[in-house]
Design a protein around this motif. Structure first.
Motif, short mmCIF file in Angstrom:
data_model
loop_
_atom_site.label_atom_id
_atom_site.label_comp_id
_atom_site.label_asym_id
_atom_site.label_seq_id
_atom_site.Cartn_x
_atom_site.Cartn_y
_atom_site.Cartn_z
N ALA A 129 38.42 52.33 38.81
CA ALA A 129 39.46 51.28 38.61
C ALA A 129 40.06 50.02 38.09
N ASP A 130 41.11 49.29 38.13
CA ASP A 130 40.37 48.25 37.37
C ASP A 130 41.18 46.75 38.06
N GLU A 131 40.17 46.28 38.27
CA GLU A 131 40.16 44.68 38.78
C GLU A 131 40.78 43.72 38.60
N LYS A 132 41.41 42.89 38.77
CA LYS A 132 41.51 41.66 38.52
C LYS A 132 40.89 40.75 39.67
N LEU A 133 40.52 39.18 38.63
CA LEU A 133 40.26 38.03 39.34
C LEU A 133 41.14 37.47 40.28
N ALA A 134 40.18 36.65 41.28
CA ALA A 134 41.07 35.63 42.17
C ALA A 134 39.57 34.63 42.07
N VAL A 135 41.13 33.51 42.96
CA VAL A 135 39.95 31.99 43.39
C VAL A 135 39.67 32.02 44.67
N TRP A 155 49.47 25.22 41.34
CA TRP A 155 48.35 24.38 40.02
C TRP A 155 48.07 25.44 38.65
N ASP A 156 47.75 25.10 37.78
CA ASP A 156 47.16 25.19 37.03
C ASP A 156 46.09 25.16 36.12
N LEU A 157 46.35 26.31 34.99
CA LEU A 157 44.64 26.06 34.84
C LEU A 157 43.62 24.46 34.25
N ALA A 158 44.56 23.27 34.62
CA ALA A 158 44.45 21.94 33.97
C ALA A 158 43.63 21.72 35.89
N ALA A 159 44.61 21.86 36.42
CA ALA A 159 43.57 21.30 37.85
C ALA A 159 42.71 22.40 38.27
N LEU A 172 37.96 30.78 54.19
CA LEU A 172 38.59 30.60 52.85
C LEU A 172 39.81 31.03 52.54
N VAL A 173 40.41 30.67 51.82
CA VAL A 173 42.02 30.70 50.93
C VAL A 173 41.67 31.72 49.57
N LEU A 174 42.33 32.43 49.22
CA LEU A 174 42.06 33.66 48.13
C LEU A 174 44.11 32.36 47.39
N ARG A 175 43.45 32.38 46.25
CA ARG A 175 44.50 32.30 44.89
C ARG A 175 44.29 33.09 43.96
N GLU A 176 45.93 33.56 43.58
CA GLU A 176 45.78 33.96 42.47
C GLU A 176 45.23 33.01 41.09
N LEU A 177 44.26 33.30 40.40
CA LEU A 177 43.63 33.07 39.19
C LEU A 177 44.94 32.44 38.55
N PRO A 178 45.09 31.08 37.74
CA PRO A 178 45.92 30.38 36.96
C PRO A 178 46.31 31.07 35.63
N ALA A 179 46.06 31.99 34.79
CA ALA A 179 46.04 32.17 33.95
C ALA A 179 45.91 33.92 33.42
N PRO A 180 46.55 34.15 32.82
CA PRO A 180 46.08 35.52 32.64
C PRO A 180 44.88 35.92 31.83
N VAL A 181 44.09 36.87 32.64
CA VAL A 181 42.76 37.29 31.87
C VAL A 181 42.74 38.70 32.50
N PRO A 182 42.31 39.02 30.83
CA PRO A 182 42.13 40.40 31.26
C PRO A 182 41.35 41.46 32.43
N THR A 183 42.12 42.77 33.15
CA THR A 183 41.58 43.44 34.51
C THR A 183 39.73 43.53 33.97
N MET A 184 39.24 43.97 35.07
CA MET A 184 37.79 44.48 35.16
C MET A 184 37.98 45.89 35.01
N ALA A 185 37.86 46.76 33.92
CA ALA A 185 37.46 48.27 34.23
C ALA A 185 36.06 49.13 35.11
N ILE A 186 36.00 49.47 36.14
CA ILE A 186 35.09 49.65 37.08
C ILE A 186 34.52 51.36 36.75
#
Length: 312
Positions: free
Chosen positions: A169-175, A188-192, A262-276
């Protein structure tokens, strides 16, 4: 002098191959599921048959003699041919399996993979047992070669020719952040993101931030990491009681929001997915039990990740 066919035990050649591949008696014994005395006895018989030491000890390793280096290619080719021939005729009933399957994975993948896998095994292989162990990434090839684990599930890695792999699978990141965090409901953005403190999960205390190349490409510095710990659950528990953030695989982040405030938020920047990926040693490729195990683990991992995707 030709060896009489009546004196040849093909199992001895499996021992010869295992000692060659694993570099010693103990590794060969683990791979073959035999005791070390049994492997030593088989090696003694082989030495008498060949009239050659076959392997000589150098430190902790068994080094092949010139004769072994000359014939091992043919021995391995014949063993693979026999294994392939037998695999075509073999039938395997998982219900009869009475053994422990050893999986190398980190805690984040345990939480995703093990629940559906255990549920499936309880129905089709009720006598099978699972053991999950943590495998350092630089030890992946060694533990598979020495038979310490049957499979490893990890991020995509460069591996040698004797290690086989399958993309799961391909997995993306979250915060993750605590409920009520100042950033939990506003845009929010990367600065925050960079103004916050962070918790990071690492195997080594001095391990660099795996996302640093992403930040560097965006002209950013390093995150303010106030804690490095070994497990995501511990990291998430710290985040649930502080204003720090935790960046982690999306699927496991969703699991943690059901266990902690906890609260889940999307990472405020495009980041390559992780291949599992799932990895195993080439020697196990034709083994019907191992093939069934690979299929079961792959199905369990894909089902879990697809379910989480459907719930988003």
């Amino acid at each position: 002098m030709a060896i009489p066919l009546s004196r040849i035990d093909l199992n001895l050649f499996r021992v010869m191959d295992a000692v060659y591949e694993h570099g010693g008696i103990s590794g060969a014994a683990r791979h073959l599921h035999l005791s070390q005395p049994a492997v030593s006895h088989a090696l003694a018989r082989l030495r008498r048959l060949w009239g050659d030491p076959l392997f000589v000890r150098q430190g902790n390793n068994m080094v092949p003699t010139e004769l072994t280096r000359r014939v091992i290619g043919e021995v391995q080719a014949h063993l693979r041919g026999l294994q392939s021939l037998m695999a075509q005729a073999e039938t395997f009933d998982p219900a009869t399996l009475d053994m422990t399957l050893r999986l190398g994975m980190r805690d984040v993948l345990e939480a995703i993979t093990l629940p559906p896998l255990v549920a499936s095994l309880s129905k089709v292989a009720p006598r099978a047992r699972l053991a999950s162990v943590r495998v350092p990434r630089d030890a992946l090839e060694r533990v598979l070669t020495q038979g310490e684990v049957d499979l490893v599930i990890d991020r995509e890695r460069r591996v040698g020719g004797r290690i086989k792999g399958e993309h799961l699978a391909d997995e993306k990141l979250a915060v993750l952040m605590r409920k009520g965090h100042p950033l939990s409901k506003r845009r929010w953005d990367l600065a925050a993101y960079f103004k916050c403190q962070h918790v990071m999960v690492t195997l080594q205390p001095d391990q660099p931030d795996p996302l640093q190349p992403v930040w560097a490409a965006k002209g950013l510095g390093e995150r303010d990491v106030i804690l490095r710990c070994q497990h995501y659950f511990a990291a998430a528990n710290v985040v649930a009681h502080s204003d720090a953030l935790l960046t982690l695989p999306h699927t496991y982040a969703e699991e943690l929001t059901r266990a902690l405030p906890l609260v889940l938020r999307e990472l405020p920047a495009p980041v390559p997915t992780m291949a599992i990926w799932m990895y195993w040693h080439a020697d196990r490729d034709g083994d019907p039990v191992h093939r069934w195990m690979r299929d079961s683990v792959a199905d369990g991992a894909r089902q879990a990740m697809q379910l989480m995707h459907d719930l988003r």
